[in-house]
Design a protein around this motif. Structure first.
Motif, PDB file in Angstrom:
ATOM      1  N   GLY A   1     -72.506  28.196 -13.368  1.00 39.41           N
ATOM      2  CA  GLY A   1     -73.572  27.340 -12.876  1.00 39.41           C
ATOM      3  C   GLY A   1     -73.196  26.667 -11.570  1.00 39.41           C
ATOM      4  O   GLY A   1     -74.015  26.564 -10.646  1.00 39.41           O
ATOM      5  N   ALA A   2     -71.948  26.195 -11.484  1.00 39.19           N
ATOM      6  CA  ALA A   2     -71.479  25.556 -10.257  1.00 39.19           C
ATOM      7  C   ALA A   2     -71.467  26.547  -9.102  1.00 39.19           C
ATOM      8  O   ALA A   2     -71.857  26.216  -7.974  1.00 39.19           O
ATOM      9  N   ARG A   3     -71.035  27.779  -9.377  1.00 41.37           N
ATOM     10  CA  ARG A   3     -70.999  28.804  -8.330  1.00 41.37           C
ATOM     11  C   ARG A   3     -72.420  29.182  -7.905  1.00 41.37           C
ATOM     12  O   ARG A   3     -72.692  29.366  -6.706  1.00 41.37           O
ATOM     13  N   PHE A   4     -73.320  29.308  -8.870  1.00 44.67           N
ATOM     14  CA  PHE A   4     -74.720  29.630  -8.587  1.00 44.67           C
ATOM     15  C   PHE A   4     -75.314  28.565  -7.674  1.00 44.67           C
ATOM     16  O   PHE A   4     -75.948  28.852  -6.652  1.00 44.67           O
ATOM     17  N   ASP A   5     -75.098  27.312  -8.031  1.00 49.43           N
ATOM     18  CA  ASP A   5     -75.597  26.178  -7.251  1.00 49.43           C
ATOM     19  C   ASP A   5     -75.050  26.211  -5.831  1.00 49.43           C
ATOM     20  O   ASP A   5     -75.787  26.030  -4.852  1.00 49.43           O
ATOM     21  N   MET A   6     -73.752  26.469  -5.720  1.00 47.96           N
ATOM     22  CA  MET A   6     -73.101  26.451  -4.416  1.00 47.96           C
ATOM     23  C   MET A   6     -73.602  27.569  -3.504  1.00 47.96           C
ATOM     24  O   MET A   6     -73.852  27.353  -2.312  1.00 47.96           O
ATOM     25  N   GLU A   7     -73.774  28.761  -4.081  1.00 45.26           N
ATOM     26  CA  GLU A   7     -74.217  29.882  -3.264  1.00 45.26           C
ATOM     27  C   GLU A   7     -75.647  29.681  -2.764  1.00 45.26           C
ATOM     28  O   GLU A   7     -75.982  30.056  -1.637  1.00 45.26           O
TER      29      GLU A   7
END
Length: 265
Positions: A129-135
């Motif tokens: 989720g954190a990676r999705f948000d960041m991208e």
């Protein structure tokens, strides 16, 4: 049964597929409401398909049990970013509907503060989720840079490309993938980029003032990256430095996550 549950991807399909469908619907609305042309529609459609493929593969590899409410908020932001991307691509052929473009980008930036809150309150925070948000954040900033670069110059693209350059460098220099401690200064500088680009892209400032504001934002971002790179260099051979004063490990970036434009936290 355990193997079946491990490989069952049914919880993901409705969310990711619905997201692509809504993205295509948004593109159709933009075509009819503001006259977006073929270039914008094709770019937005490609964005929708690529997002669906990448997200589906990432979900399967993560073995997450459900998509989760926080990821649904991020998916909604992704749809808005897809609309912004389509409008920016279309702007190279016709005058862009700046009010609509800026409205979509502004809502996407505002919702950036929502998905993290939802993740914490529902106990559904994940590395994916954190990676999705960041991208999503990183791509939105890059697209806004393209929009702002038209009147101000190609140098504006440095803001959107800096994070990607950092990630590329981390493939060659593994120490750049080290853990970074929490930093409010980093978060503040990251948030400032979106705000400044939206204001500059809205055309409400004289061009000289907009250029000055974007230049300051770029300088602050360069300072933030430089500070973190210097910190990672100093601790590259000292693993114990990756822990806080209380001995607790700090958040480990994923392919440069700590140097992303936003981290769900």
């Amino acid at each position: 049964m355990a193997v079946q549950e491990r490989y069952d991807t049914r919880p993901f399909a409705p969310d990711t597929t619905a997201g692509m469908g809504v993205q295509l619907l948004v593109l159709e609305v933009l075509c009819r409401a503001v006259g977006m042309g073929t270039t914008g529609w094709l770019t937005g459609s490609a964005f929708a398909v690529v997002t669906w493929v990448v997200l589906t593969l990432a979900l399967r590899r993560s073995w997450t049990g459900a998509f989760g409410p926080a990821n649904r908020v991020t998916l909604a932001r992704t749809i808005l970013v897809g609309g912004v991307t389509a409008l920016v691509a279309d702007s190279f052929e016709r005058r862009p509907p700046v009010a609509v473009l800026i409205a979509l980008a502004t809502v996407a930036l505002i919702l950036d503060a929502v998905d993290g809150q939802v993740a914490r309150r529902t106990g559904t925070a994940t590395a994916l989720g954190a990676r999705f948000d960041m991208e999503v954040d990183a791509f939105l900033i890059l697209v806004l840079c393209v929009h702002v670069a038209v009147p101000l110059g190609a140098w504006v693209l440095a803001i959107g490309l800096m994070r990607y350059a950092f990630v590329a460098a981390s493939w060659v220099l593994p120490w750049l993938r080290g853990a970074l401690p929490h930093s409010m200064a980093r978060k503040t500088v990251a948030a400032l980029q979106g705000i400044v680009l939206v204001v500059a892209g809205a055309g409400i400032l004289p061009q000289a003032s907009a250029a000055a504001a974007v230049a300051v934002a770029l300088a602050l971002l360069a300072w933030s990256f430089g500070r973190d790179i210097a910190w990672l260099w100093r601790v590259r051979a000292r693993p114990d430095e990756g822990a806080g004063r209380d001995g607790a490990a700090v958040r480990a970036p994923v392919a440069g996550e700590g140097r992303g434009l936003s981290v769900r936290s």
